[in-house]
Motif scaffolding. Structure first.
Motif, PDB file in Angstrom:
ATOM      1  N   GLY A   1      33.707  30.763  33.704  1.00  0.00           N
ATOM      2  CA  GLY A   1      33.248  30.578  35.085  1.00  0.00           C
ATOM      3  C   GLY A   1      34.212  29.923  36.195  1.00  0.00           C
ATOM      4  O   GLY A   1      32.554  30.552  37.306  1.00  0.00           O
ATOM      5  N   THR A   2      34.774  30.441  36.789  1.00  0.00           N
ATOM      6  CA  THR A   2      35.519  30.694  37.871  1.00  0.00           C
ATOM      7  C   THR A   2      35.825  31.758  38.564  1.00  0.00           C
ATOM      8  O   THR A   2      35.478  31.844  39.096  1.00  0.00           O
ATOM      9  CB  THR A   2      36.527  29.853  37.843  1.00  0.00           C
ATOM     10  N   ALA A   3      35.775  32.951  37.290  1.00  0.00           N
ATOM     11  CA  ALA A   3      35.689  34.388  37.936  1.00  0.00           C
ATOM     12  C   ALA A   3      34.292  34.605  37.570  1.00  0.00           C
ATOM     13  O   ALA A   3      34.281  35.267  39.125  1.00  0.00           O
ATOM     14  CB  ALA A   3      36.484  34.854  36.458  1.00  0.00           C
ATOM     15  N   LEU A   4      33.012  34.471  37.051  1.00  0.00           N
ATOM     16  CA  LEU A   4      32.113  34.210  37.062  1.00  0.00           C
ATOM     17  C   LEU A   4      31.631  34.181  39.026  1.00  0.00           C
ATOM     18  O   LEU A   4      30.613  34.397  39.764  1.00  0.00           O
ATOM     19  CB  LEU A   4      30.957  34.044  36.182  1.00  0.00           C
ATOM     20  N   GLY A   5      32.026  32.218  38.970  1.00  0.00           N
ATOM     21  CA  GLY A   5      31.754  31.987  40.526  1.00  0.00           C
ATOM     22  C   GLY A   5      31.694  33.126  41.075  1.00  0.00           C
ATOM     23  O   GLY A   5      31.442  32.423  42.656  1.00  0.00           O
ATOM     24  N   PHE A   6      33.053  33.287  41.219  1.00  0.00           N
ATOM     25  CA  PHE A   6      33.781  33.853  42.828  1.00  0.00           C
ATOM     26  C   PHE A   6      32.967  35.479  42.985  1.00  0.00           C
ATOM     27  O   PHE A   6      32.505  35.873  44.070  1.00  0.00           O
ATOM     28  CB  PHE A   6      35.262  34.398  42.356  1.00  0.00           C
ATOM     29  N   TYR A   7      33.067  35.989  41.680  1.00  0.00           N
ATOM     30  CA  TYR A   7      32.031  37.235  41.536  1.00  0.00           C
ATOM     31  C   TYR A   7      31.174  37.127  42.481  1.00  0.00           C
ATOM     32  O   TYR A   7      30.544  37.654  43.362  1.00  0.00           O
ATOM     33  CB  TYR A   7      31.997  38.030  40.051  1.00  0.00           C
ATOM     34  N   PHE A   8      29.610  36.172  41.588  1.00  0.00           N
ATOM     35  CA  PHE A   8      28.297  35.869  42.345  1.00  0.00           C
ATOM     36  C   PHE A   8      28.923  35.433  44.030  1.00  0.00           C
ATOM     37  O   PHE A   8      28.252  35.668  44.599  1.00  0.00           O
ATOM     38  CB  PHE A   8      27.593  35.256  41.394  1.00  0.00           C
ATOM     39  N   GLY A   9      29.882  34.330  44.022  1.00  0.00           N
ATOM     40  CA  GLY A   9      30.130  33.789  45.583  1.00  0.00           C
ATOM     41  C   GLY A   9      30.196  35.063  46.747  1.00  0.00           C
ATOM     42  O   GLY A   9      29.867  35.102  48.138  1.00  0.00           O
ATOM     43  N   SER A  10      31.322  35.836  47.053  1.00  0.00           N
ATOM     44  CA  SER A  10      31.537  36.898  47.402  1.00  0.00           C
ATOM     45  C   SER A  10      30.578  37.943  46.955  1.00  0.00           C
ATOM     46  O   SER A  10      30.115  38.509  48.357  1.00  0.00           O
ATOM     47  CB  SER A  10      32.508  37.486  46.390  1.00  0.00           C
ATOM     48  N   ARG A  11      29.741  37.958  45.807  1.00  0.00           N
ATOM     49  CA  ARG A  11      28.849  39.339  46.275  1.00  0.00           C
ATOM     50  C   ARG A  11      27.688  38.726  47.541  1.00  0.00           C
ATOM     51  O   ARG A  11      26.403  39.198  48.149  1.00  0.00           O
ATOM     52  CB  ARG A  11      28.104  39.367  44.941  1.00  0.00           C
ATOM     53  N   GLY A  12      27.579  37.447  47.340  1.00  0.00           N
ATOM     54  CA  GLY A  12      26.429  36.923  48.542  1.00  0.00           C
ATOM     55  C   GLY A  12      26.492  37.079  49.602  1.00  0.00           C
ATOM     56  O   GLY A  12      26.229  37.052  50.644  1.00  0.00           O
ATOM     57  N   ASN A  13      28.344  36.525  49.971  1.00  0.00           N
ATOM     58  CA  ASN A  13      28.455  36.895  51.112  1.00  0.00           C
ATOM     59  C   ASN A  13      28.112  38.528  51.849  1.00  0.00           C
ATOM     60  O   ASN A  13      28.817  38.602  52.488  1.00  0.00           O
ATOM     61  CB  ASN A  13      30.230  36.820  51.375  1.00  0.00           C
TER      62      ASN A  13
END
Length: 93
Positions: free
Chosen positions: A78-90
């Motif tokens: 969950g942390t890794a995917l949150g980081f992935y999708f969060g950085s993708r949005g930025n």
């Protein structure tokens, strides 16, 4: 400018591959857990009364182990995917 675009593409590809890999690991763990639960359920019908206490201890250990592994994996993934999708949005901004 050209190297910046290539670097972003490589980062996006790596993030995507990592997310896919982590989801596959979680799916494999879930499949193995359900398989183990089914096997233990079927085996419980064939256990004689002398071995029931040992089987109960083993079943309890397996249940605790599955809970421990799935909890840890879910948090990490969950942390890794949150980081992935969060950085993708930025990057889209």
């Amino acid at each position: 400018m050209e190297t910046g675009i290539k670097l972003e593409e490589r980062q996006e590809t790596t993030r995507s591959q990592l997310a896919t890999f982590l989801i596959k690991i979680l799916a494999g763990t879930l499949t193995a857990s359900f398989g183990l639960i089914i096997i233990l359920t079927v085996m419980s019908g064939f256990i004689d009364e002398k071995k029931i206490e040992s089987f109960d201890k083993t079943s309890s250990l397996v249940k605790d182990l599955i809970t421990f592994i799935l909890t840890a994996q879910t948090g990490l993934i969950g942390t890794a995917l949150g980081f992935y999708f969060g950085s993708r949005g930025n990057n889209a901004d």
